[in-house]
Design an enzyme around this catalytic site. Sequence first.
Site, mmCIF file in Angstrom:
data_model
loop_
_atom_site.group_PDB
_atom_site.id
_atom_site.type_symbol
_atom_site.label_atom_id
_atom_site.label_comp_id
_atom_site.label_asym_id
_atom_site.label_seq_id
_atom_site.Cartn_x
_atom_site.Cartn_y
_atom_site.Cartn_z
ATOM 1 C CD1 TRP A 98 -31.234 0.732 -8.781
ATOM 2 C CD2 TRP A 98 -29.233 0.955 -6.299
ATOM 3 N NE1 TRP A 98 -30.291 0.450 -8.391
ATOM 4 C CE2 TRP A 98 -28.800 0.855 -8.019
ATOM 5 C CE3 TRP A 98 -28.616 1.087 -5.059
ATOM 6 C CZ2 TRP A 98 -27.476 0.300 -7.956
ATOM 7 C CZ3 TRP A 98 -27.044 0.724 -5.550
ATOM 8 C CH2 TRP A 98 -26.803 1.203 -6.525
ATOM 9 C CG PHE A 135 -35.568 -3.444 -11.060
ATOM 10 C CD1 PHE A 135 -37.184 -3.738 -11.881
ATOM 11 C CD2 PHE A 135 -35.461 -5.132 -10.720
ATOM 12 C CE1 PHE A 135 -38.146 -4.764 -11.862
ATOM 13 C CE2 PHE A 135 -36.737 -6.324 -9.954
ATOM 14 C CZ PHE A 135 -37.543 -5.942 -11.124
ATOM 15 C CB VAL A 137 -31.479 4.388 -11.177
ATOM 16 C CG1 VAL A 137 -33.040 3.580 -10.809
ATOM 17 C CG2 VAL A 137 -30.013 3.712 -10.999
ATOM 18 C CD GLU A 152 -29.658 5.018 -22.439
ATOM 19 O OE1 GLU A 152 -28.774 6.181 -22.130
ATOM 20 O OE2 GLU A 152 -29.925 4.250 -22.094
ATOM 21 C CE1 TYR A 202 -19.788 -0.021 -12.628
ATOM 22 C CE2 TYR A 202 -19.509 2.080 -14.513
ATOM 23 C CZ TYR A 202 -20.637 1.708 -12.985
ATOM 24 O OH TYR A 202 -20.826 2.549 -12.048
#
Length: 332
Positions: A98, A135, A137, A152, A202
């Site tokens: 990102w 990595f 978010v 988290e 997902y």
Amino acid sequence: MAAQKDSTEQSAPAKSKIDTVFRDFIEKGGRFEPQAGEHPFVSPGSAVFDLLSKFIRANRLTIHSAWAHRTLILRKLKGLEDIIPVTIVSPMLGPQGWPFASVLPFPGADVDPLYNSKHIKDLYLKANPEYSARFSVPVLWDKQNHTIVNNESSEIIRMFNSAFNDLLPPEKAALDFYPADLRTKIDEINEWVFSDINSGVYRAVFSKTQSAYEKVVYEIFAALDKVEVILTGKDYLVGDQLTEADIRLYVTAIRFDPVYVGLFKCNIRTIRDGYPAIHKWLQKLYWNNDVFKATTDFEHIKTNYYASDSLISNNNPTKIIPVGPVPHIRPL
């Protein structure tokens, strides 16, 4: 203080729940004491909390990400804008993860106000140069210690719900989206909503076989059928008040018709035409509570999913962003 561990948005989104690494809490007497302006926040396709004072906790996040979106909603509902600054990163996921606006400008995205980082991964490596996992978010950052407090989202929203109450005006401190008398029911709903809906979409998009895909999709819609029954004749999932359970479902429901129906192949029914009770609940949250509308950016959401350099976007090789649905959410 512990919350159910959820998967968070990754530099390459995971198809199943993964471990998050930074799991500290902001709490009195702990390593990270609640202080105004000390914990900025970061997340992809969303905001990173800006520096407001010498010691600042900031939130790095994205507004496209459903996981990060939860934290933006709680932050605004609790009136934490002047305590937890936020920085928005670009929704255009790239090979390095990102990016901040200094690398890839996008309307509403910001530069890193603390270190002028190029990507979210730079913050992870600053916190731990040996870090080698994903990595993810959102990121709750501590400026004084130059490290990540927590990444988290399910735990960050619990912190936002109560950790800063002593710094808030009484009317905001009194707001409780995880009340003690409703926690058992909230936890119960959170568990299957997360596994079958939040994470289910997902699992559908990352399915490798027809049979695996069909199994997941039918589970998603069975769970939505269950939500429809719960919300029939009601404004909220638990009790007669807005709770964490509504917030955690909202961030998936608001993305369902614009993204998950088409790109994720979750297309048995749409929310707007297939689930009247869920649809009415979604409309009321969006149109009657400005927090939900103000934290929902359809341009960021659709750009990330359809046009980023990610495993999901590979399902859309032309990176053409669909116009519809029109409107993104129907008026009441």
